[in-house]
Design an enzyme around this catalytic site. Structure first.
Site, PDB file in Angstrom:
ATOM      1  N   PRO A   2     121.640  59.143  11.573  1.00  0.00           N
ATOM      2  CA  PRO A   2     121.831  57.896  10.852  1.00  0.00           C
ATOM      3  C   PRO A   2     121.369  56.694  11.658  1.00  0.00           C
ATOM      4  O   PRO A   2     121.772  56.527  12.805  1.00  0.00           O
ATOM      5  CB  PRO A   2     123.334  57.830  10.660  1.00  0.00           C
ATOM      6  CG  PRO A   2     123.904  58.897  11.537  1.00  0.00           C
ATOM      7  CD  PRO A   2     122.825  59.476  12.339  1.00  0.00           C
ATOM      8  N   GLU A   3     120.567  55.887  11.044  1.00  0.00           N
ATOM      9  CA  GLU A   3     120.177  54.614  11.635  1.00  0.00           C
ATOM     10  C   GLU A   3     120.951  53.531  10.874  1.00  0.00           C
ATOM     11  O   GLU A   3     121.806  53.851  10.058  1.00  0.00           O
ATOM     12  CB  GLU A   3     118.662  54.431  11.535  1.00  0.00           C
ATOM     13  CG  GLU A   3     117.921  55.624  12.144  1.00  0.00           C
ATOM     14  CD  GLU A   3     116.415  55.495  12.132  1.00  0.00           C
ATOM     15  OE1 GLU A   3     115.915  54.363  12.151  1.00  0.00           O
ATOM     16  OE2 GLU A   3     115.737  56.531  12.098  1.00  0.00           O
ATOM     17  N   HIS A  91     132.726  72.235  10.345  1.00  0.00           N
ATOM     18  CA  HIS A  91     132.313  71.057  11.125  1.00  0.00           C
ATOM     19  C   HIS A  91     133.039  69.766  10.751  1.00  0.00           C
ATOM     20  O   HIS A  91     132.587  68.689  11.086  1.00  0.00           O
ATOM     21  CB  HIS A  91     130.791  70.814  11.052  1.00  0.00           C
ATOM     22  CG  HIS A  91     129.986  72.018  11.404  1.00  0.00           C
ATOM     23  ND1 HIS A  91     130.135  72.692  12.602  1.00  0.00           N
ATOM     24  CD2 HIS A  91     129.030  72.692  10.717  1.00  0.00           C
ATOM     25  CE1 HIS A  91     129.299  73.726  12.618  1.00  0.00           C
ATOM     26  NE2 HIS A  91     128.614  73.748  11.492  1.00  0.00           N
ATOM     27  N   ARG A 109     126.569  68.826  15.009  1.00  0.00           N
ATOM     28  CA  ARG A 109     126.127  68.792  16.410  1.00  0.00           C
ATOM     29  C   ARG A 109     127.121  68.103  17.339  1.00  0.00           C
ATOM     30  O   ARG A 109     126.975  68.185  18.546  1.00  0.00           O
ATOM     31  CB  ARG A 109     124.753  68.126  16.495  1.00  0.00           C
ATOM     32  CG  ARG A 109     123.676  69.001  15.904  1.00  0.00           C
ATOM     33  CD  ARG A 109     122.356  68.284  15.836  1.00  0.00           C
ATOM     34  NE  ARG A 109     121.734  68.142  17.131  1.00  0.00           N
ATOM     35  CZ  ARG A 109     120.584  67.530  17.334  1.00  0.00           C
ATOM     36  NH1 ARG A 109     119.949  66.990  16.324  1.00  0.00           N
ATOM     37  NH2 ARG A 109     120.067  67.445  18.527  1.00  0.00           N
ATOM     38  N   ARG A 153     109.492  42.625  28.509  1.00  0.00           N
ATOM     39  CA  ARG A 153     109.748  44.045  28.768  1.00  0.00           C
ATOM     40  C   ARG A 153     108.497  44.779  29.195  1.00  0.00           C
ATOM     41  O   ARG A 153     107.405  44.451  28.758  1.00  0.00           O
ATOM     42  CB  ARG A 153     110.320  44.714  27.508  1.00  0.00           C
ATOM     43  CG  ARG A 153     111.578  44.064  26.995  1.00  0.00           C
ATOM     44  CD  ARG A 153     112.680  44.127  28.036  1.00  0.00           C
ATOM     45  NE  ARG A 153     113.937  44.431  27.420  1.00  0.00           N
ATOM     46  CZ  ARG A 153     114.397  45.683  27.303  1.00  0.00           C
ATOM     47  NH1 ARG A 153     113.737  46.700  27.743  1.00  0.00           N
ATOM     48  NH2 ARG A 153     115.554  45.883  26.726  1.00  0.00           N
TER      49      ARG A 153
END
Length: 272
Positions: A2-3, A91, A109, A153
DNA sequence: AAAAGCCCCTGGATGC
DNA sequence: TGCATCCAGGGGCTTT
């Protein structure tokens, strides 16, 4: 998995329905990324004030304490109202029963987490949220801020976006998509980005995230919101997971490369 | 300080 | 069909 869009779609799908709920019982499955940080009994009787989001973190505010949720790579939430029977699935690792329904984190996971924080000054909350960049869909994000941050950066533009220190919520799918829309090659050094390009990138990030939220996020493996509904953004993807397929703009074959152990997709013709 | 690498974990897809 | 290998949307921690 998920973003920002998936997390926001998840939030929108249950925030209203859980607001005001009184916690009755919490059950844990296998360990997640971090321990909960409190006894489950301690949560009993607390009320959900609201559900907010910071980057990819969901904050269930109990006022003054907070449950910090992260979906990791494979996590999803489901909220089952009191009228529907509570299901139990493989899960399920965090199950919070309230008087308004049951909220469950399912995470194969187990990179996800649910962490208790006493309040917004909690060291754990500060550790997780303290270094995050600006929210892309608020006024704190601007082309000028993006330009200046990128200039300073020394890494690829895609990694600068993924890092989360400049702007939060842009993960692997939407970084590739935004860079395509902005016509910037993901491997370009962040510091070489021009003002014009950062303006395009600013607009691309906003439009791609906004559009993804509108269509319910991306469902690549099994993402669904807390109502169990899938998203459809992946059907609109320009480059992500389209290696070898023709660019939707110029027909050139989409390329796939690896950056920082993650796949990146771009059009070698459209993006420079 | 910043950047690069290394993991945590399970399941689905692919190839032999 | 069975087994091995590879890959996956994140991000904190450790090492350079």
């Amino acid at each position: 998995m998920p973003e920002l869009p998936e997390v926001e779609v998840t939030r929108l799908s249950f925030a209203d329905r859980i607001q005001g709920a009184k916690i009755q019982n919490v059950a844990l499955g296998k360990p997640l990324r971090w321990p909960l940080g409190c006894n489950t009994e301690q949560l009993r009787g607390l009320r959900v004030k609201c559900v907010t989001r910071r980057g990819k973190y969901l904050l269930i505010e109990l006022s003054p304490s907070i449950l910090i949720l992260h979906l990791g790579m494979s996590g999803s939430l489901r909220f089952e109202g009191t009228k529907s029977p509570v299901t139990q699935k493989l899960h399920d690792h965090f199950v919070m029963q309230t008087d308004l329904g049951t909220l469950t984190l399912n995470d194969p996971r187990r990179f996800g987490a649910v962490v208790y924080a006493d309040d917004f000054n909690s060291p754990m909350l500060h550790k997780l949220l303290g270094k995050l960049g600006v929210e892309p869909l608020t006024d704190s994000f601007s082309p000028e801020l993006l330009y200046r941050a990128l200039k300073g950066r020394h890494l690829s533009i895609k990694q600068a976006l993924l890092g989360g220190q400049i702007v939060v919520g842009v993960g692997n799918i939407y970084a590739s998509e935004a860079l395509f829309l902005a016509k910037i090659r993901p491997t370009r050094s962040s510091s070489t980005i021009t003002k014009v390009q950062s303006l395009r990138l600013f607009e691309a990030i906003r439009s791609v995230l906004t559009r993804a939220i509108e269509v319910g996020g991306s469902t690549l493996q099994n993402f669904s919101n807390a109502m169990g509904e899938s998203g459809y953004f992946q059907l609109e993807s320009y480059v992500y997971a389209r290696a070898g397929e023709p660019c939707k703009t110029c027909n050139t074959k989409i390329k796939q490369v690896v950056q920082a152990q993650r796949s990146t997709f771009y059009c070698p013709m459209c993006q420079s």
